[in-house]
Design a protein around this motif. Structure first.
Motif, PDB file in Angstrom:
ATOM      1  N   ALA A  75     -29.529   9.518 -66.135  1.00 29.88           N
ATOM      2  CA  ALA A  75     -28.441   9.324 -66.791  1.00 29.88           C
ATOM      3  C   ALA A  75     -28.099   7.625 -66.679  1.00 29.88           C
ATOM      4  CB  ALA A  75     -27.225   9.753 -66.287  1.00 29.88           C
ATOM      5  N   THR A  76     -28.495   6.928 -65.712  1.00 33.04           N
ATOM      6  CA  THR A  76     -28.081   5.306 -65.608  1.00 33.04           C
ATOM      7  C   THR A  76     -29.537   4.743 -65.572  1.00 33.04           C
ATOM      8  OG1 THR A  76     -28.520   5.740 -63.037  1.00 33.04           O
ATOM      9  CG2 THR A  76     -26.299   5.991 -64.142  1.00 33.04           C
ATOM     10  N   GLY A  77     -30.740   5.244 -65.388  1.00 36.21           N
ATOM     11  CA  GLY A  77     -31.907   4.440 -65.373  1.00 36.21           C
ATOM     12  C   GLY A  77     -32.145   3.574 -64.001  1.00 36.21           C
ATOM     13  N   ASN A  78     -31.024   3.879 -63.018  1.00 39.15           N
ATOM     14  CA  ASN A  78     -31.538   3.294 -61.869  1.00 39.15           C
ATOM     15  C   ASN A  78     -32.529   3.857 -61.056  1.00 39.15           C
ATOM     16  OD1 ASN A  78     -29.328   1.509 -62.360  1.00 39.15           O
ATOM     17  ND2 ASN A  78     -27.804   2.850 -61.294  1.00 39.15           N
ATOM     18  N   PHE A  79     -33.202   3.077 -60.243  1.00 35.27           N
ATOM     19  CA  PHE A  79     -34.179   3.579 -59.312  1.00 35.27           C
ATOM     20  C   PHE A  79     -33.619   4.694 -58.122  1.00 35.27           C
ATOM     21  CE2 PHE A  79     -36.535  -0.373 -60.685  1.00 35.27           C
ATOM     22  CZ  PHE A  79     -37.525   0.390 -61.315  1.00 35.27           C
ATOM     23  N   ILE A  80     -34.131   5.684 -57.863  1.00 39.63           N
ATOM     24  CA  ILE A  80     -33.566   6.462 -56.818  1.00 39.63           C
ATOM     25  C   ILE A  80     -34.910   6.619 -55.716  1.00 39.63           C
ATOM     26  CG2 ILE A  80     -32.980   8.822 -56.123  1.00 39.63           C
ATOM     27  CD1 ILE A  80     -31.002   7.398 -57.746  1.00 39.63           C
ATOM     28  N   ILE A  81     -34.299   6.564 -54.373  1.00 41.98           N
ATOM     29  CA  ILE A  81     -35.211   6.385 -53.513  1.00 41.98           C
ATOM     30  C   ILE A  81     -34.981   7.882 -52.492  1.00 41.98           C
ATOM     31  CG2 ILE A  81     -36.119   5.519 -51.154  1.00 41.98           C
ATOM     32  CD1 ILE A  81     -35.825   2.887 -52.500  1.00 41.98           C
ATOM     33  N   ASP A 102     -21.902  -2.572 -49.729  1.00 40.34           N
ATOM     34  CA  ASP A 102     -20.655  -3.193 -49.774  1.00 40.34           C
ATOM     35  C   ASP A 102     -20.825  -4.301 -50.891  1.00 40.34           C
ATOM     36  OD1 ASP A 102     -19.483  -1.740 -48.044  1.00 40.34           O
ATOM     37  OD2 ASP A 102     -19.540  -3.331 -46.532  1.00 40.34           O
ATOM     38  N   LYS A 103     -22.261  -4.703 -51.140  1.00 43.25           N
ATOM     39  CA  LYS A 103     -22.499  -5.976 -52.131  1.00 43.25           C
ATOM     40  C   LYS A 103     -22.872  -5.168 -53.419  1.00 43.25           C
ATOM     41  CE  LYS A 103     -23.699  -9.336 -48.610  1.00 43.25           C
ATOM     42  NZ  LYS A 103     -24.780 -10.407 -48.072  1.00 43.25           N
ATOM     43  N   LYS A 104     -22.650  -4.040 -53.530  1.00 43.68           N
ATOM     44  CA  LYS A 104     -22.938  -3.390 -54.860  1.00 43.68           C
ATOM     45  C   LYS A 104     -24.455  -3.216 -55.241  1.00 43.68           C
ATOM     46  CE  LYS A 104     -18.556  -2.483 -55.191  1.00 43.68           C
ATOM     47  NZ  LYS A 104     -17.948  -1.530 -54.997  1.00 43.68           N
ATOM     48  N   VAL A 105     -25.229  -3.472 -54.078  1.00 45.75           N
ATOM     49  CA  VAL A 105     -26.883  -3.455 -54.337  1.00 45.75           C
ATOM     50  C   VAL A 105     -27.119  -2.029 -54.367  1.00 45.75           C
ATOM     51  CG1 VAL A 105     -29.200  -4.341 -53.854  1.00 45.75           C
ATOM     52  CG2 VAL A 105     -26.785  -5.802 -53.497  1.00 45.75           C
ATOM     53  N   ILE A 106     -27.066  -1.245 -53.662  1.00 43.62           N
ATOM     54  CA  ILE A 106     -27.185   0.255 -53.509  1.00 43.62           C
ATOM     55  C   ILE A 106     -26.071   1.149 -53.438  1.00 43.62           C
ATOM     56  CG2 ILE A 106     -29.299  -0.679 -52.165  1.00 43.62           C
ATOM     57  CD1 ILE A 106     -28.226   0.664 -49.643  1.00 43.62           C
ATOM     58  N   ARG A 107     -26.368   2.458 -53.660  1.00 43.21           N
ATOM     59  CA  ARG A 107     -25.201   3.525 -53.500  1.00 43.21           C
ATOM     60  C   ARG A 107     -25.924   4.402 -52.424  1.00 43.21           C
ATOM     61  NH1 ARG A 107     -24.186   5.256 -58.293  1.00 43.21           N
ATOM     62  NH2 ARG A 107     -22.257   3.992 -58.611  1.00 43.21           N
ATOM     63  N   LEU A 108     -25.133   4.675 -51.417  1.00 41.72           N
ATOM     64  CA  LEU A 108     -25.863   5.843 -50.400  1.00 41.72           C
ATOM     65  C   LEU A 108     -25.484   7.114 -50.749  1.00 41.72           C
ATOM     66  CD1 LEU A 108     -25.174   3.818 -47.044  1.00 41.72           C
ATOM     67  CD2 LEU A 108     -27.264   4.197 -48.289  1.00 41.72           C
ATOM     68  N   GLU A 124     -29.545   5.302 -53.993  1.00 42.43           N
ATOM     69  CA  GLU A 124     -29.652   4.700 -55.541  1.00 42.43           C
ATOM     70  C   GLU A 124     -29.726   3.109 -55.651  1.00 42.43           C
ATOM     71  OE1 GLU A 124     -27.440   5.018 -59.792  1.00 42.43           O
ATOM     72  OE2 GLU A 124     -26.590   5.868 -57.939  1.00 42.43           O
ATOM     73  N   ILE A 125     -30.502   2.466 -56.190  1.00 43.21           N
ATOM     74  CA  ILE A 125     -30.582   0.952 -56.350  1.00 43.21           C
ATOM     75  C   ILE A 125     -29.825   0.718 -57.361  1.00 43.21           C
ATOM     76  CG2 ILE A 125     -32.093  -0.836 -56.438  1.00 43.21           C
ATOM     77  CD1 ILE A 125     -32.432   0.838 -54.036  1.00 43.21           C
ATOM     78  N   LEU A 126     -28.622   0.046 -57.263  1.00 43.32           N
ATOM     79  CA  LEU A 126     -27.891  -0.353 -58.377  1.00 43.32           C
ATOM     80  C   LEU A 126     -28.123  -1.670 -59.162  1.00 43.32           C
ATOM     81  CD1 LEU A 126     -24.485   0.520 -56.639  1.00 43.32           C
ATOM     82  CD2 LEU A 126     -25.775   1.783 -58.112  1.00 43.32           C
ATOM     83  N   ASN A 127     -28.793  -2.681 -58.231  1.00 51.35           N
ATOM     84  CA  ASN A 127     -29.128  -4.077 -58.569  1.00 51.35           C
ATOM     85  C   ASN A 127     -30.382  -4.226 -58.177  1.00 51.35           C
ATOM     86  OD1 ASN A 127     -29.277  -6.804 -59.358  1.00 51.35           O
ATOM     87  ND2 ASN A 127     -26.939  -6.746 -59.505  1.00 51.35           N
ATOM     88  N   PHE A 128     -31.534  -4.026 -58.840  1.00 52.56           N
ATOM     89  CA  PHE A 128     -32.740  -4.339 -58.337  1.00 52.56           C
ATOM     90  C   PHE A 128     -33.130  -5.779 -58.249  1.00 52.56           C
ATOM     91  CE2 PHE A 128     -37.389  -4.758 -59.088  1.00 52.56           C
ATOM     92  CZ  PHE A 128     -37.985  -3.950 -58.078  1.00 52.56           C
ATOM     93  N   GLU A 129     -32.742  -6.624 -59.083  1.00 55.26           N
ATOM     94  CA  GLU A 129     -32.853  -8.017 -59.042  1.00 55.26           C
ATOM     95  C   GLU A 129     -31.952  -8.659 -57.801  1.00 55.26           C
ATOM     96  OE1 GLU A 129     -31.564 -10.230 -62.608  1.00 55.26           O
ATOM     97  OE2 GLU A 129     -33.194  -9.247 -63.836  1.00 55.26           O
ATOM     98  N   GLU A 130     -30.929  -8.206 -57.546  1.00 54.38           N
ATOM     99  CA  GLU A 130     -30.246  -8.737 -56.309  1.00 54.38           C
ATOM    100  C   GLU A 130     -30.897  -8.196 -55.114  1.00 54.38           C
ATOM    101  OE1 GLU A 130     -27.229 -10.952 -54.248  1.00 54.38           O
ATOM    102  OE2 GLU A 130     -27.926 -10.949 -56.633  1.00 54.38           O
TER     103      GLU A 130
END
Length: 225
Positions: free
Chosen positions: A168-174, A201-207, A213-219
Motif C-alpha cells: 500500500a505505501t511502498g515503504n520497506f518492511i523488515i 519518535d523521529k518518524k524514521v521507522i514504525r515499530l 517499517e522504514i518510513l524515511n529511508f533517506e533520513e
C-alpha cells in the motif's frame, strides 16, 4: 556434581590440556560448586571482585554498561571459560555483568584460593595464555560504531538483500522482532529498544508486531554519515 565427574570434564577442556591429574585435583579442591538458574547474575559491573568462576556446564553473556547508558554484549561464553580473572588478579572491581543464559554449573574460587593456584607453574602458564588469547579475541571483535549506527547498518543490509515493501505505501518492511534484532547486533534488548524508540519518535521507522517499517529511508541513512 561428583569430584570424578568434574575432573573428567576438566580433562576434556582445551584450557586445561597438558595439566596432570594432580594439578587438576588441586584446582577442584581449591574451589566450591554453585548452580545458577537461567537469567541469574553472577556479579555486577562495579562490584568488588572477590571470586573467580569457571564454567562447567551452561552458557552466559558478558554485558558491558557504558557512560552513554548503552549496554553491549561483549561475548557469550560456555564450558571451560573463566570469568572474573583479570579483575581478581588486578584486585579491582568487576568490569562487566555476567548473566546466565541457561542453567549453569560453576566452580568458584575465592581470591585467596585462586592466588594459591597461581603458584602451580603449569597452571600459571595456562592462565597467562588464556588471558592473552581472550584479550586479543575480545578486542578483535569490538566495533567502534554506536548502537544506533549498528541498527541502521543492519536495516540497510536487510533492505539491500530482500527489498520487501508494503504493497500500500511502498515503504520497506523488515521482518524481525526487537529481541531478534538485539541478538543480531550484539546489544542488549534494553539498549536496542531505546534506540528504536528514538528512530520511531523521529518518524524514521514504525515499530509493528514482528516487523519494522522504514518510513524515511533517506533520513535513516543520515545516522551513519
Amino acid at each position: 556434581m561428583e569430584q570424578k565427574e568434574i575432573l573428567e570434564k576438566l580433562q576434556g577442556m582445551p584450557n586445561f590440556s597438558g595439566l596432570n591429574k594432580l594439578d587438576l585435583l588441586n584446582i577442584v579442591k581449591c574451589s566450591f560448586q554453585r548452580s545458577y538458574r537461567k537469567e541469574m547474575s553472577l556479579y555486577y559491573q562495579g562490584e568488588p571482585a572477590e571470586t573467580v568462576y569457571l564454567i562447567i556446564i551452561g552458557t552466559l553473556k558478558i554485558v558491558k554498561y557504558r557512560a552513554d547508558e548503552s549496554s553491549l554484549i561483549l561475548e557469550k561464553t560456555g564450558p571451560g571459560e573463566w570469568l572474573g580473572l583479570p579483575e581478581v588478579i588486578a584486585n579491582g572491581p568487576y568490569l562487566t555483568d555476567a548473566v546466565t543464559e541457561k542453567q549453569c554449573e560453576m566452580l568458584c574460587f575465592s581470591k585467596n584460593n585462586f592466588q594459591l593456584l597461581l603458584k602451580i607453574p603449569h597452571f600459571q602458564n595456562k592462565i597467562t595464555e588464556y588471558l592473552a588469547r581472550h584479550y586479543y579475541t575480545l578486542h578483535a571483535n569490538l566495533e567502534s560504531c554506536t548502537p544506533l549506527q549498528k541498527i541502521v547498518r543492519f536495516f540497510r543490509a536487510r533492505i539491500e538483500s530482500f527489498e520487501i515493501r508494503d504493497m500500500a505505501t511502498g515503504n520497506f518492511i523488515i521482518e524481525i522482532t526487537q529481541e531478534a534484532l538485539a541478538e543480531s547486533i550484539g546489544y542488549t534488548r534494553e539498549t536496542t529498544n531505546k534506540h528504536l524508540k528514538e528512530l520511531e519518535d523521529k518518524k524514521v521507522i514504525r515499530l509493528l508486531r514482528g516487523k519494522i517499517e522504514i518510513l524515511n529511508f533517506e533520513e535513516l541513512n543520515r545516522f551513519i554519515l
